[in-house]
Design a protein around this motif. Structure first.
Motif, PDB file in Angstrom:
ATOM      1  N   GLU A 200     -39.944 -32.137 -42.679  1.00  0.00           N
ATOM      2  CA  GLU A 200     -39.594 -31.361 -41.494  1.00  0.00           C
ATOM      3  C   GLU A 200     -39.795 -32.161 -40.201  1.00  0.00           C
ATOM      4  OE1 GLU A 200     -41.798 -27.697 -41.758  1.00  0.00           O
ATOM      5  OE2 GLU A 200     -40.720 -27.088 -43.574  1.00  0.00           O
TER       6      GLU A 200
ATOM      7  N   SER B  17     -33.672 -29.163 -41.966  1.00  0.00           N
ATOM      8  CA  SER B  17     -33.096 -28.945 -40.636  1.00  0.00           C
ATOM      9  C   SER B  17     -32.732 -27.474 -40.430  1.00  0.00           C
ATOM     10  CB  SER B  17     -31.859 -29.820 -40.464  1.00  0.00           C
ATOM     11  OG  SER B  17     -30.900 -29.450 -41.433  1.00  0.00           O
ATOM     12  N   GLU B  18     -32.466 -26.776 -41.526  1.00  0.00           N
ATOM     13  CA  GLU B  18     -32.131 -25.357 -41.433  1.00  0.00           C
ATOM     14  C   GLU B  18     -33.382 -24.520 -41.200  1.00  0.00           C
ATOM     15  OE1 GLU B  18     -29.145 -23.474 -42.460  1.00  0.00           O
ATOM     16  OE2 GLU B  18     -28.082 -25.357 -42.023  1.00  0.00           O
TER      17      GLU B  18
END
Lengths: 264, 650
Positions: free
Chosen positions: B434, B607-608
């Motif tokens: 992340e 990324s989501e």
């Protein structure tokens, strides 16, 4: 391709194959009671054990039905140890399950004349699960299941049970059972599924539209038809296997065999 | 009868081994998967073998032929010899059966159990022959007790029957699998997401390739049931129970955390009238306010709490022991037993310069997570760059949460290297994916502030020296390597140990110097009828341990209220006894080829996922769960111990 050795002979097998499949492909026989190609491995009869050597394995005794082949695997299917264990298991089966043709054949093959053992309690069948699996995985009825024990929660398999509501009377279980613990008894238009000597479910047989002989159950026909699409359903006829052969032969060749035409 | 005491366990022969004890009771002999230990030579070895074979047979699942029929024949043979009907050849039969069962059985029950018979025939054949010729001797009477365990079961603090519930998944019986879990643990959805899974590090499959994903399997059946059984049906299931008002005594539970909820659930099932007093507006304790939603969605906690409430448990929010009521108040209100299941919401200070200046932007990790979890966003310091100090799960939770509440940069400062990090390795990797920046071998030195606001953290590089008491290498400062990481917010997450200042001063309830509540083996405090468990007894510990305490207390309270008994619970004694036998041997070599390894769990793309609190792990599909379950080796093990019926005879 993967190269392994079975009983000293190098063998080629494709990836994902089991040792049992690779052996049978080469004509090497390994005894089994619970394995059928159409149903895949189950691993409960343990008769198909082999001795495996190779990377990470030293004299390991493993069932060949769910052992996947890998490079460098060295298999012995009938070493002295394996032979001795198999004989002991055949003796156990002879002593604790009803005698059947396949067991008698196994005993002769492995030179077992009589069992050394005399257990007090016997099993109603060998609990190989072929009937349970074929009913669930191929027929789709899931009418058969292993029943555990009511008094002991650890017991997963004590006997086979039939769910009468779910049974469609097709008789596949009776066909597949290696020890004839399930039998099909057809009398006129009355079909009985007999499990462990007791009538487990009963059906009325449907008569063939051509010859009028009773041939199968309405429940079975419904189950087959339910899997067809609308186009396929148009081709459905209520025929016994014999008449069906003639009927569709005519459809293909334009010739009708005399006796079938006569019955019409 | 044997000539002398002997002991062979886990392939080690021990000369003059110390006699084992079950509780306070001297054990005459132990026989099991690991071998045999005989301490009382008057015990008839054939009788011991017979009893053990019987126990193994009773625990056999009956699926494979060698174990099902072989163990049956084996125990018949031992009975025959014991009763004086034995023949010389029976010993050979026992040998060939033991070989067949141990070599050809499907699972560890059959594979591990009869090995001991081969050892005995090899080394003590004369003792068996003597019995064959002359029948059994008449010594003192013994009673025999068997225990069933498995490496994963023994490692699990609440001793879930893991092989059983995995077997049910394998067979596609998901509901039955969940029932098996729920018979010991009412919070499968929570534990199935956040457990630190001691079972998996004791999984024998891990010695072949990779351990099973036991936690994910548990989560799968919990989610499956939730999808298939809406809450309304559960309510109907318990309607009958609710309709009949309980006549059993009232029990008060303090804290609606994992231990309190577990205890409440089991007591309610036994028809006690249970009330939980919870200080926060939300139930779930640390599970609700200590763990971010992307790991444990609030819906899951609420569903499982609701299920417990449907058993008739009342939960009163905003009620704290101390400020709002006392133990005496509870007694006066007619509660016959009390369980204190308070969590540990304290924190350890960094002990560095600048910490006590009261800078805006400096916050302990547990407070940071709690405020976000309670939706108190005004209490959460704002900024763009966050630095978290620590290497545990709380530190990782904070640093990953940072992105989700609007921080652009997120750093973690840990004084040892990645290998020593106590956090879950999966979590460490997920955080890195992340975009969390790791500063390993770095220690905080000083909090830098301007205008009473945090502006940065001065750090110093470390190197690893000699191992310390925990076995991890002690970090040592590298002189002159100081540097500064700019930061708007600094979070301290180096542990929740330290003073239990948050614990109330309860009359009659003694505590340790650090403030942990002192309890006996049944988790009763020094005050009669008041029990305690979870973090307030152990200090900050894992969730499943708190659940285990809750379950134990539910049994202890039941015993206390029905029999007024204070004897140690059988389960506590079993656990201790088994722990002494080393159920898991990490050095064991298993003759199995490595398979394709564990079935991976799908994750939301980094990324989501970093912009909101949606759950990161998507869990297994039914097919994935079944194929993962099929990797289980089913390492059940049976052990039996014999005790003299007349203890004075020992």
């Amino acid at each position: 391709m993967i190269t392994l050795s079975i009983n000293g002979t190098p063998i080629q097998a494709s990836e994902g194959m089991t040792v049992l499949e690779a052996a049978r492909q080469e004509g090497i026989e390994i005894p089994t009671l619970c394995y059928l190609k159409a149903l895949g491995p189950f691993g409960v009869c343990r008769l198909c054990i082999v001795e495996a050597n190779g990377p990470g394995l030293i004299h390991a005794i493993l069932p060949s039905c769910n052992l996947k082949v890998f490079e460098g695997l060295v298999i012995t299917t009938d070493s002295a140890v394996i032979h001795e264990i198999r004989r002991t298991m055949i003796e156990l089966l002879l002593a604790s399950t009803p005698l059947s043709e396949s067991l008698r054949w196994l005993a002769i093959k492995f030179g077992v004349e009589a069992s050394r053992f005399t257990p007090d309690k016997k099993d109603p069948c060998i609990l190989c699960g072929l009937c349970v699996r074929v009913c669930r995985d191929r027929i789709g009825a899931s009418a058969l299941s292993f029943a555990g024990s009511d008094s002991n929660r650890h017991v997963v398999a004590e006997e086979i049970r039939i769910d009468k509501e779910a049974c469609i009377g097709c008789g596949t279980c009776a066909n597949i059972c290696p020890v004839q613990a399930i039998k099909l008894e057809d009398m006129e238009s009355d079909r009985k599924i007999v499990l462990y000597g007791k009538v487990a479910s009963r059906f009325e047989l449907v008569k063939c539209d051509i010859c009028g002989n009773p041939h199968t159950t309405q429940e079975f026909i419904d189950s087959v038809v339910s899997r067809l699409n609308e186009e396929q359903k148009k081709g459905v006829r209520n025929l016994c296997p014999e008449c069906a052969r003639h009927y569709y032969a005519e459809a293909m060749t334009g010739h009708f065999t005399a006796d079938v035409r006569g019955n019409r | 009868m044997m000539e002398k005491a002997f002991s062979c366990w886990n392939n080690k022969e021990i000369e003059s081994a110390l006699p084992l004890k079950y509780g306070d009771l001297g054990v005459a002999a132990v026989i099991g998967w690991g071998g045999i230990q005989v301490f009382d030579t008057r015990l008839d070895i054939v009788e011991l073998c017979y009893q053990y074979a019987q126990a193994v047979q009773n625990n056999s699942c009956g699926q494979c032929i060698p174990c099902r029929t072989g163990m049956r024949v084996l125990s018949d043979l031992f009975a025959k010899i014991r009763d004086g009907r034995g023949e010389e050849r029976d010993l050979d039969y026992i040998k060939s059966l033991s070989i067949a069962i141990s070599k050809a059985s499907m699972c560890e029950i059959g594979q591990s159990s009869p090995r001991v018979f081969l050892y005995l025939l090899e080394n003590f054949r004369d003792a068996f022959e003597a019995t064959v010729k002359g029948g059994g001797g008449s010594g003192p009477e013994y009673s025999f007790h068997s225990l069933l365990t498995a490496p994963c079961m023994q490692a699990c603090p609440i001793h879930l029957d893991i092989p059983k519930y995995i077997e049910e998944i394998k067979a596609g019986r998901f509901r039955e699998s969940l029932d098996c879990i729920k018979s010991r643990l009412p919070l499968p959805g929570i534990v199935g997401r956040v457990c630190v899974r001691p079972c998996e590090s004791n999984c024998r499959r891990g010695l072949v390739d990779e351990s099973l994903q036991i936690r994910h399997l548990k989560r799968f059946v919990a989610d499956y049931a939730l999808k298939c059984t809406p809450n309304t049906r559960l309510a109907a299931d318990h309607a009958a129970q609710l309709a009949s008002p309980s006549s059993l005594p009232r029990v008060a539970i303090i804290g609606a955390g994992p231990s309190g909820l577990t205890c409440a659930s089991f007591l309610a099932k036994k028809s006690y009238e249970v009330t939980i007093f919870e200080m926060l507006p939300e139930s779930g304790g640390m599970a609700a306010v200590g763990i971010p939603d992307y790991r444990l969605p609030r819906d899951i906690v609420r569903e499982e709490v609701a299920e417990i409430e449907q058993l008739g448990v009342k939960i009163l929010h905003g009620k704290a022991l101390g400020p709002h009521f006392t133990l005496e108040d509870l007694e006066r209100a007619g509660y016959k037993a009390v369980f204190i299941g308070m969590g540990c919401h304290c924190h350890k200070s960094l002990d560095i310069e600048g910490e006590d200046r009261g800078y805006y932007g400096y916050v302990p990790g547990v407070y940071f997570l709690r405020n976000i979890n309670l939706g108190l966003m005004d209490e959460v310091p704002k900024g763009k760059k966050m630095v978290v100090v620590g290497g545990g799960n709380v530190a990782i939770d904070c640093v990953r949460t940072a992105f989700r509440v609007g921080f652009d940069e997120s750093h973690i400062v840990y004084r040892r290297s990645r290998r020593e990090m106590p956090a879950d390795s999966v979590e460490i990797d997920d955080a890195e994916a992340e975009g969390v920046k790791y500063h390993f071998l770095t220690a905080p030195k000083r909090i830098i502030g301007e205008n009473s606001k945090v502006t940065g953290l001065e750090c110093v590089r470390m190197e690893l020296g000699e191992p310390d008491a925990s076995g991890r290498r002690r970090p040592v400062e590298v002189p002159g390597s100081e540097f500064v990481i700019e930061a708007d917010v600094i979070v301290a997450a180096i542990g929740q140990e330290g003073d239990f200042n948050c614990m109330c001063n309860l009359p009659g309830v003694e505590v340790t110097k650090k403030g942990a509540i002192i309890v006996d083996e049944n988790l009763m405090t020094t005050r009669n009828g008041v029990f305690a468990g979870g973090d307030c007894v152990t200090g900050p510990d894992v969730l499943i341990k708190a659940c285990a305490h809750g379950r134990l207390v539910s049994m202890a309270i039941d015993e206390f209220l029905t029999k007024g008994k204070t004897e140690t619970l059988g389960e506590v004694l079993d656990e201790k006894f088994l722990a002494g036998l080393k159920v898991y041997d990490p050095a064991e070599s298993i003759a199995l080829p490595a398979g394709p390894g564990r079935v991976a769990v799908t994750h939301e793309h980094p990324s989501e996922r970093i912009n909101d609190f949606r759950e990161v792990d998507k869990g297994y599909t039914a097919d994935e769960a079944v194929s993962e379950a099929s990797r289980c080796l089913r390492c059940y093990r049976v052990v039996m111990y014999a005790c003299p019926d007349d203890p004075s005879n020992a």
